[in-house]
Design an enzyme around this catalytic site. Structure first.
Site, short mmCIF file in Angstrom:
data_model
loop_
_atom_site.label_atom_id
_atom_site.label_comp_id
_atom_site.label_asym_id
_atom_site.label_seq_id
_atom_site.Cartn_x
_atom_site.Cartn_y
_atom_site.Cartn_z
N SER A 561 12.74 43.25 -9.71
CA SER A 561 12.30 41.87 -9.49
C SER A 561 12.84 41.39 -8.14
O SER A 561 12.54 41.99 -7.12
CB SER A 561 12.75 40.99 -10.66
OG SER A 561 12.08 39.76 -10.65
N ASP A 647 2.08 41.14 -15.26
CA ASP A 647 3.28 40.42 -14.83
C ASP A 647 2.85 39.11 -14.16
O ASP A 647 2.05 39.11 -13.22
CB ASP A 647 4.06 41.28 -13.84
CG ASP A 647 5.45 40.75 -13.54
OD1 ASP A 647 5.70 39.56 -13.79
OD2 ASP A 647 6.28 41.52 -13.05
N HIS A 682 6.31 41.25 -17.12
CA HIS A 682 7.45 41.37 -16.21
C HIS A 682 8.56 42.23 -16.80
O HIS A 682 9.27 42.92 -16.07
CB HIS A 682 7.98 39.97 -15.89
CG HIS A 682 8.97 39.95 -14.76
ND1 HIS A 682 8.64 40.29 -13.47
CD2 HIS A 682 10.29 39.62 -14.73
CE1 HIS A 682 9.71 40.18 -12.69
NE2 HIS A 682 10.72 39.78 -13.42
#
Length: 715
Positions: A561, A647, A682
């Site tokens: 991320s 995501d 995600h």
């Protein structure tokens, strides 16, 4: 047939801001409804599968190791709430957990019952079986799981796409029947009013920002739900909850740097919320309800002036704690003053004590603060023996209880659940995370080291390894994150043992931008100081090499991320230091995203990264470090990028564009792989067995690139 590396076509698209024009050749990959885009992603997946086929046996070994060390049929320590003990169960062969409860046998009994996951439990109710909820879906995530105060109703939400849009449902726990009420497209949470008839939930705007709070009355059509709060400012998000005392409902409104709280007595759910303290730009605060000497008080933690709310003075960047009357929150008295070396993180209030959570010297700390007839007593910090550890409050839903549930862990200590006896100070061990097989914590060591950057800043490193790893350059995995004031605290991982047992040293670089060393640590790794995050990580890698701990041929970097942004930046800054870089859902095209207010969460992010639309300086600074825009014709280490097509936080298109640009530009013959999960969000794949397979896939690649042993026992 041997596949060749997929080459994405170039469709030049000009983007001009502040007089600067950037030609983006791969923006066309953003349209996931385009069959050509899907075909490209699938071609990359096929190529990745081909190039990692030689690791299949190792992947299988690692998966089997994770599985064999995990007690698959298991249950959590029961937590008392009202007249029930609540706990979760897992069953061998089942991917998801079961949420259960059994009755309390005596009103005075606070000792959790000793239950066995493989023996029938008297009076057990299965409140929710996520395996049944997940049937027919490739992805499943449980969002809200909220029990009404009387224990008779359950509100729960589910996501079956990975896009974090949930469906909220209600269950009558006395009959086991689902109610007719169903609410689509909500955010994760749900909060009951104390009357058990009203429930509050949130919805999101087109940018996936939670922006509106609604009140639903059971048994009424969703169309009649009342909007109780809406935040129009796109730089703020909205949260909702209640105090542990359940006396107050609370709406939280926050940007990255400013917060505001609104409260309403839960006994009056159809009343009007009132602002506790009006928002002040750059000031964050939180509110907890306590009863001190028989009077309701608000405990207010804030980073305003060191001299108190509304006064002059330097900013209390690490926060202080004050108390105030509930009807006059600005009339504050400081309880815990600001300290430059302690980051106050949270205060939990109970009927007769407080729990302070704070951070000092890159470690979590916890103190118990009694309340008595004279008011506040003396608080005492709890102490632990290990050099590196994490401690925090566990599940403690009751306002009045004689025990405090704690969770303790370290990199080499499986999680331990304790009940702390508030009367005697005794720590009662309720559970130690089981690790099956021949695991012995004494075979491993952990310690702190420090790397020094060019500007003289000392960066804490957490180092974990087997005791018998020989000196000299060793296979090493260096992990980093460094954003949003998030801290990478010591924690135990069953899966990680498969790396440690192959002689791989695991190191966490606690770089600036994280929260390990206080608010200044965060402030010096964001906006126009963001590059510190990247150079800190490079300094950590260089330290490990210079000290003889490892060598570039044995070093792999790992981050996901915002930590994936770190990976992309490091790949450009110092590719020669690494043999491999693993980037999970990486934020590698930040400038494109932060320039587009229509994308999910972009406006909220301006306080973290700066606003490149409005400020030329921010634009130029972000462009100077954006991994995608700084790809060069040079040798890069092997790179494995992993993303998910659904995501909503870091769109799949970012790593897709990054890999396309790298493939067209880089020199050398190092592996460049992109893996896209086609049914995930995600957090990646769902279900524990699928997550173990994914961990095995990544770890096998890490073993290969670090030069770790295929079988530790044969080294």
């Amino acid at each position: 047939m041997t596949l060749t590396p997929p080459i994405a076509k170039k469709v030049p698209l000009k983007r001009t801001h502040h007089g600067d024009t950037f030609v983006d050749n791969y923006e066309w990959l953003r349209d996931k409804d385009d069959a050509e885009v899907i075909a490209y992603l699938e071609a990359e997946n096929a190529y990745t599968e081909q190039e990692t086929a030689g690791l299949a046996e190792l992947r299988g070994q690692i998966f089997d190791e994770i599985k064999s060390r995990t007690q698959e049929t298991d249950l959590s320590v029961p937590t008392r709430m009202g007249n029930w003990w609540y706990y979760s169960r897992t069953l061998e062969g089942k991917s998801y957990g079961l949420q259960c409860r059994c009755p309390v046998d005596s009103p005075d009994n606070w000792t959790p019952p000793t239950l066995s996951a493989d023996i029938e439990i008297a009076g057990e109710q299965i409140l929710l079986d996520s395996n049944l909820e997940a049937e027919g879906h490739d992805f499943f995530s449980l969002g809200a799981f909220s029990i009404s105060q009387d224990g008779n109703l359950l509100a729960y939400s589910t996501d079956t796409e990975g896009d974090e849009r949930y469906t909220l449902r209600f269950k009558d726990l006395s009959t086991g029947e689902l109610l007719a009420d169903t609410i689509e497209n909500v955010s994760t949470g749900a909060t009951w009013a104390i009357d058990h008839r009203h429930v509050f939930y949130q919805t999101v705007d087109e940018s996936w920002r939670p922006d509106t709070v609604w009140r639903h009355t059971l048994g009424t059509p969703t169309e009649q739900d009342q909007k109780v709060f809406h935040e129009p400012d796109e730089s703020y998000w909205v949260g909702f909850g209640s105090t542990r005392s359940e006396k107050y409902l609370m709406i939280w409104v926050g940007s990255k740097i400013t917060t505001e709280c609104l409260v309403l007595e839960s006994a009056d759910p159809e009343g009007e919320f009132r602002v506790v303290l009006p928002r002040v730009d750059g000031v964050e605060y939180s509110v907890e309800h306590a009863v001190v000497k028989g009077e309701d008080r608000f405990l207010i933690q804030h980073n305003g002036s060191v001299n108190g709310w509304g006064t002059e003075g330097e900013k209390a960047e690490n926060f202080l704690l004050a108390e105030a009357p509930v009807d006059n929150p600005e009339d504050q008295r400081i309880l815990v003053p600001h300290r430059a070396d302690v980051r106050l993180e949270d205060v939990d209030a109970f009927a007769d004590h407080l729990v302070l959570n704070y951070r000092r010297e890159a470690l979590t700390r916890l103190a118990i603060w009694p309340l008595d007839e004279n008011g506040y007593g003396e608080y005492e910090e709890m102490t632990f023996d290990e050099e590196l550890y994490s401690v925090g409050a566990g599940s403690n839903p009751e306002w009045s209880q004689p025990l405090l549930r704690l969770v303790y862990t370290s990199f080499i200590t499986p999680a331990k659940v304790y009940d702390y006896d508030l009367a005697t100070g005794e720590m009662l061990l309720r559970r130690s995370q089981p690790v099956l097989g021949d695991f012995d914590a004494n075979d491993y060591v952990q310690h702190r080291e420090w790397a020094t950057t060019a500007d003289g800043t000392r960066i804490p490193l957490s180092v974990v390894l087997r005791k018998d790893v020989p000196d000299g350059p060793a296979p090493t995995l260096l992990y980093g994150y460094g954003s949003y004031e998030a801290s990478t605290d010591p924690s135990f991982s069953v899966a990680r043992l498969s790396l440690l047992d192959r002689g791989i040293v695991f190191v966490v670089a606690h770089v600036r931008g994280g929260g390990e060393m206080g608010r200044a640590w965060y402030d010096n790794g964001k906006t126009l100081t963001k590059k510190n995050t990247f150079t800190d990580f490079v300094s950590a890698a260089q330290y490990l090499i210079d000290s003889g701990r490892t060598s570039p041929q044995h070093l792999v970097a790992d981050g996901g991320s915002a930590g994936g942004l770190l990976m992309g930046a490091v790949a450009n800054l110092a590719p020669e230091l690494f043999n491999g870089i693993l980037a999970n859902v990486p934020f590698v095209d930040p400038l494109t995203s932060i320039l587009d207010p229509s994308l999910p969460l972009t406006v909220i992010e301006w306080d973290e990264w700066g606003n490149p639309l409005a400020e030329r300086e921010v634009y130029e600074y972000m462009k100077s470090y954006s991994p995608y825009e700084n790809v060069e014709a040079k040798d890069y280490p092997s790179i494995l990028a992993i993303t998910s097509i659904n995501d909503t936080r870091v769109l799949y298109v970012e790593p897709a564009k990054w890999v396309a640009a790298l493939r067209a530009t880089k020199t050398g013959d190092s592996h460049l792989l992109l893996k896209t999960e086609m049914n995930a969000g995600h957090g990646g794949v769902s279900g524990r067995y699928e997550k173990w397979k994914e961990a095995a896939f990544e770890y096998a690649w890490i073993v290969d690139k670090t030069g770790g042993s295929l079988d530790y026992r044969q080294r």
